[in-house]
Design a protein around this motif. Structure first.
Motif, PDB file in Angstrom:
ATOM      1  N   UNK A  36       0.830  -1.210   0.000  1.00 13.81           N
ATOM      2  CA  UNK A  36       0.000   0.000   0.000  1.00 13.81           C
ATOM      3  C   UNK A  36       0.865   1.261   0.000  1.00 13.81           C
ATOM      4  N   UNK A  37       1.960   1.239   0.742  1.00 12.52           N
ATOM      5  CA  UNK A  37       2.834   2.417   0.816  1.00 12.52           C
ATOM      6  C   UNK A  37       3.458   2.732  -0.544  1.00 12.52           C
ATOM      7  N   UNK A  38       3.876   1.698  -1.268  1.00  8.99           N
ATOM      8  CA  UNK A  38       4.486   1.928  -2.576  1.00  8.99           C
ATOM      9  C   UNK A  38       3.452   2.469  -3.561  1.00  8.99           C
ATOM     10  N   UNK A  39       2.238   1.940  -3.509  1.00 10.01           N
ATOM     11  CA  UNK A  39       1.180   2.454  -4.394  1.00 10.01           C
ATOM     12  C   UNK A  39       0.868   3.912  -4.070  1.00 10.01           C
ATOM     13  N   UNK A  40       0.902   4.282  -2.794  1.00 11.55           N
ATOM     14  CA  UNK A  40       0.665   5.677  -2.413  1.00 11.55           C
ATOM     15  C   UNK A  40       1.785   6.578  -2.937  1.00 11.55           C
ATOM     16  N   UNK A  41       3.033   6.105  -2.854  1.00 13.66           N
ATOM     17  CA  UNK A  41       4.150   6.896  -3.378  1.00 13.66           C
ATOM     18  C   UNK A  41       4.086   7.010  -4.902  1.00 13.66           C
ATOM     19  N   UNK A  42       3.619   5.962  -5.580  1.00  7.28           N
ATOM     20  CA  UNK A  42       3.438   6.044  -7.037  1.00  7.28           C
ATOM     21  C   UNK A  42       2.378   7.078  -7.394  1.00  7.28           C
ATOM     22  N   UNK A  43       1.307   7.145  -6.605  1.00 10.35           N
ATOM     23  CA  UNK A  43       0.280   8.153  -6.835  1.00 10.35           C
ATOM     24  C   UNK A  43       0.848   9.547  -6.628  1.00 10.35           C
ATOM     25  N   UNK A  44       1.678   9.705  -5.608  1.00 13.10           N
ATOM     26  CA  UNK A  44       2.320  10.992  -5.371  1.00 13.10           C
ATOM     27  C   UNK A  44       3.242  11.362  -6.537  1.00 13.10           C
ATOM     28  N   UNK A  45       3.928  10.384  -7.100  1.00  2.26           N
ATOM     29  CA  UNK A  45       4.762  10.635  -8.280  1.00  2.26           C
ATOM     30  C   UNK A  45       3.917  11.080  -9.463  1.00  2.26           C
ATOM     31  N   UNK A  46       2.745  10.518  -9.599  1.00  2.00           N
ATOM     32  CA  UNK A  46       1.839  10.933 -10.665  1.00  2.00           C
ATOM     33  C   UNK A  46       1.474  12.406 -10.496  1.00  2.00           C
ATOM     34  N   UNK A  47       1.225  12.838  -9.255  1.00  5.47           N
ATOM     35  CA  UNK A  47       0.919  14.245  -8.999  1.00  5.47           C
ATOM     36  C   UNK A  47       2.124  15.133  -9.282  1.00  5.47           C
ATOM     37  N   UNK A  48       3.323  14.656  -8.947  1.00  8.40           N
ATOM     38  CA  UNK A  48       4.536  15.430  -9.230  1.00  8.40           C
ATOM     39  C   UNK A  48       4.689  15.634 -10.728  1.00  8.40           C
ATOM     40  N   UNK A  49       4.503  14.562 -11.507  1.00  6.13           N
ATOM     41  CA  UNK A  49       4.642  14.665 -12.959  1.00  6.13           C
ATOM     42  C   UNK A  49       3.517  15.495 -13.573  1.00  6.13           C
TER      43      UNK A  49
END
Length: 84
Positions: A36-49
């Motif tokens: 779950x933590x990695x999926x949350x960080x991937x979502x945050x990366x999507x927002x960064x991009x």
């Protein structure tokens, strides 16, 4: 997706899985990727991009675009690092 297209589109993933299937680090990466933590960080990366893309649209000069791409890449790598 039709079956033929889905088989053709999935071949790179199957080849990588076949090449790396016996490696312990690949298995650990696959386990870590499903947390779950990695999926949350991937979502945050999507927002960064997404933010970087908006800034690139606002400032379309090559220097700004290169800067935004480099910063977004660095932030994404920092977020997805397993030791963070």
């Amino acid at each position: 997706m039709p079956p033929l297209i889905s088989r053709i589109a999935g071949w790179p993933r199957r080849v990588i899985h076949w090449l790396c299937s016996g490696r312990a680090d690949y298995a650990a990466f696959q386990r870590r990727k499903s947390t779950r933590a990695h999926r949350a960080r991937r979502t945050l990366c999507l927002f960064v991009w997404s933010g970087a893309a908006i800034l690139m649209l606002l400032c379309p000069s090559p220097g700004c675009i290169a800067t935004f791409i480099l910063i977004a890449t660095f932030v994404s790598f920092s977020l997805l690092d397993e030791h963070a």
